[in-house]
Design an enzyme around this catalytic site. Structure first.
Site, mmCIF file in Angstrom:
data_model
loop_
_atom_site.group_PDB
_atom_site.id
_atom_site.type_symbol
_atom_site.label_atom_id
_atom_site.label_comp_id
_atom_site.label_asym_id
_atom_site.label_seq_id
_atom_site.Cartn_x
_atom_site.Cartn_y
_atom_site.Cartn_z
ATOM 1 C CG ASP A 117 -9.933 -8.565 -1.170
ATOM 2 O OD1 ASP A 117 -9.003 -8.164 -0.817
ATOM 3 O OD2 ASP A 117 -9.539 -8.409 -2.954
ATOM 4 C CG LEU A 134 -13.354 -3.568 0.010
ATOM 5 C CD1 LEU A 134 -13.700 -4.684 1.325
ATOM 6 C CD2 LEU A 134 -14.452 -2.619 -0.504
ATOM 7 C CG ASP A 135 -10.872 -5.553 -4.642
ATOM 8 O OD1 ASP A 135 -10.139 -6.179 -5.110
ATOM 9 O OD2 ASP A 135 -11.665 -5.788 -5.497
ATOM 10 N N PRO A 136 -7.694 -4.382 -2.693
ATOM 11 C CG PRO A 136 -5.110 -4.414 -3.129
ATOM 12 C CD PRO A 136 -6.308 -3.545 -3.198
ATOM 13 C CE1 TYR A 179 -4.456 -6.157 -6.115
ATOM 14 C CE2 TYR A 179 -5.703 -4.507 -6.948
ATOM 15 C CZ TYR A 179 -5.876 -5.674 -6.042
ATOM 16 O OH TYR A 179 -7.139 -6.323 -6.602
#
Length: 452
Positions: A132, A127-129, A102
Site C-alpha cells: 500500500d 501488503l498492508d502495511p 508497523y
C-alpha cells in the site's frame, strides 16, 4: 556467483512459506527457520532444500543473540511485540533485520542505535502495511513532481474470499485464528474527512461502513482502520482535506458483525462456566441464553431477543442476519460449544469450525488508492490505483504471497547491497520503495492505474 548468505527466519506461520520460497530460488541463500517448537519449523523446511529448522525461544535473550549473530540477516515474522527484542539483538551483532509490521514506539526508539551499528532495520514491507505504501507514494510523488497537490486520499484494503468462496452469511473466511479479526472490530478509527478530524469509537465502527466502488462485480464496503490521521504528514500530503486508510469487507458484513457486537460476543472476560475445566457439555443455546440474560433457552425466544439487537432497519438485511445466526447454530440445543474460557473465544471456535478455507478454495486481496488531484494549472482529476490478486487453489494464498514476497524481495535487496539506508525504516522514500516495486510485477503483483 555471489557469496552464500545466511538468513534467520523467525516464525513458520502463514506468510513465512512464500518468503522462504522466494529467498531459496537463487541457490545463494541458506535459511534457518526458527520456532519455539522445532517440529513446527520442520513442517516448513521439509519442503525446501537449503533450509534448516531449529528450536528457539526468542524470550531467551542469550539464545536469540547467538542465533542472530550467526546469520547475515534476521526476518522477524513473530508477533510484533517481540520485534524490539530482535532488533536489539541485531544491533548488538551489527546484523540487518526485516519485519512486515508497523514501526512501534519501542522499535522507533532503537533508530539511533541501529544507525550507529550501521544496520538496516526494514519494516512495513508486507501488503498492508507494505505494498500500500509503495503504490500510494508512487502517485503522490508523481503529482508533486508535476506541481500538483493531493486534495483527498482514500485507501482501502481487503483480504477476502474470492467471490465463489464467499459462500457464508458473513462473506468472510479465516486462514488462521478468528480472534484477531474479531478483536479488530473493537478498534477506534481516526481520520480526516472534508477538513474535519473524525473519531469513531470501536462500538460504532461497523455503523461507519460505506460502499466502496471499485469494479461493478464486487459489492464492497469499507470502514476506517485505526488512526490514519497522521498520514497527511507521513505521506507529505498536507493539502489533503480527506485522508483515510481503511478495511474492506463484502456488503452485509458490518451489519452482521455489529449484531454480534451488540449481543456481547466481543467480551473476552474469562468465565468459569465457559472454561474447558468446567464439567459437562455446553450446548450453544445455553451459551447464548447466558450471554443475553434470557429466561428461556428455546431457539425461537433467543432469535426474538437477537432480532432486537439488530440495528439495521433494512428488511432484507435483517432477514439475512437472522438466517446467518441460524446458520452459525448459536441458538441450537444440539450444537455443542467448544469451551475456550470467554464469550469471544467460544465464538471464535465456532467461526473456525464453519468458516475456514476449504480444499481448493481461493482467497483474494483487493487494494484501492483513490486520489483527488489539483493540478498545477488549477484543473482537477481523480487518480486510482487498484491491486487485485487471487490465491492459487491448493497453492499460496494471495494474502500470504502479498505479505511474504515483498518481505523476501526487501531481504534480498538488503543482502545484495541495493538497499542501504540504515536505521529503523519503512519504505517511504523512492530509493527504498522503487527497487522493491520494480520486482513485484515479475511475481504477479502489480497495480492498475487510471486517471479520470
Amino acid at each position: 556467483m555471489s557469496a552464500q548468505k545466511n538468513i534467520l527466519l523467525l516464525g513458520s506461520g502463514f506468510v513465512a512459506e512464500p518468503c522462504l520460497e522466494y529467498l531459496l530460488r537463487s541457490g545463494n541463500n541458506r535459511v534457518t527457520v526458527a520456532c519455539r517448537r522445532a517440529e513446527k519449523a520442520q513442517e516448513l523446511t521439509s519442503k525446501y532444500p537449503g533450509s534448516t529448522a531449529i528450536s528457539l525461544d526468542v524470550e531467551d535473550d542469550a539464545a536469540l543473540e547467538a542465533a542472530v549473530a550467526a546469520h547475515d540477516l534476521t526476518i522477524s515474522l513473530i508477533p510484533y511485540t517481540q520485534h524490539a527484542r530482535v532488533i536489539k539483538a541485531a544491533i548488538k551483532a551489527k546484523k540487518h533485520v526485516v519485519t512486515t509490521s508497523y514501526i512501534s514506539p519501542a522499535m522507533e526508539e532503537l533508530d539511533a542505535a541501529a544507525k550507529e551499528a550501521g544496520i538496516v532495520c526494514m519494516n512495513e514491507i508486507g501488503l498492508d502495511p507494505g505494498i500500500d505504501h509503495l503504490y500510494a507514494l508512487k502517485i503522490i510523488n508523481e503529482v508533486h513532481a508535476e506541481g500538483g497537490k493531493i486534495k483527498s486520499f482514500e485507501s482501502f484494503c481487503g483480504g477476502l474470499p474470492a467471490p465463489e468462496a464467499s459462500n457464508n452469511p458473513l462473506g468472510y473466511k479465516f486462514s488462521w485464528s478468528a480472534r484477531g479479526v474479531l478483536l479488530a472490530l473493537r478498534n477506534n478509527a481516526r481520520y480526516w474527512q472534508d477538513g474535519k478530524l473524525v473519531e469513531i469509537e470501536g462500538k460504532d465502527l461497523m455503523d461507519s461502513a460505506r460502499p466502496i466502488f471499485i469494479y461493478p462485480a464486487f459489492a464492497l464496503v469499507g470502514y476506517g482502520n485505526r488512526d490514519s490521521s497522521h498520514y497527511r504528514q507521513r505521506y507529505n500530503i498536507p493539502h489533503a482535506e480527506t485522508c483515510v486508510r481503511g478495511t474492506m469487507r463484502y456488503q452485509g458484513f458490518p451489519e452482521f458483525a455489529k449484531t454480534l457486537v451488540n449481543m456481547g460476543f466481543l467480551d473476552d472476560t474469562p468465565r468459569s462456566e465457559l472454561s474447558a475445566a468446567s464439567a459437562g457439555d455446553l450446548p450453544w443455546n445455553r451459551v447464548t441464553q447466558q450471554l443475553l440474560g434470557q429466561a428461556s433457552a428455546t431457539p425461537e425466544d433467543l432469535l426474538a431477543a437477537i432480532e432486537a439487537k439488530i440495528d439495521t432497519q433494512d428488511p432484507e438485511l435483517r432477514k439475512r442476519i437472522i438466517h446467518g445466526i441460524k446458520w452459525l447454530g448459536i441458538t441450537s440445543p444440539s450444537v455443542p460449544a467448544v469451551k475456550r474460557g470467554s464469550y469471544l473465544d467460544v465464538l471464535c471456535a465456532r467461526l473456525e469450525e464453519l468458516m475456514m478455507y476449504g480444499e481448493g478454495e481461493r482467497d483474494m486481496i483487493i487494494l484501492q488508492h483513490k486520489f483527488e488531484v489539483e493540478n498545477k494549472d488549477g484543473s482537477h482529476n481523480t487518480r486510482t490505483s487498484v491491486t487485485l490478486m487471487y490465491g492459487e487453489p491448493d497453492g499460496f494464498q494471495a494474502m500470504a504471497k502479498t505479505v511474504g514476497v515483498p518481505c523476501g524481495i526487501a531481504t534480498q535487496l538488503i543482502l545484495d547491497g541495493k538497499l542501504t539506508t540504515t536505521g529503523v525504516i519503512a519504505p517511504m522514500t523512492p530509493e527504498i520503495y522503487q527497487p522493491i516495486m520494480d520486482l513485484l510485477p515479475s511475481e504477479g503483483i502489480n497495480a492498475v492505474e487510471e486517471t479520470v
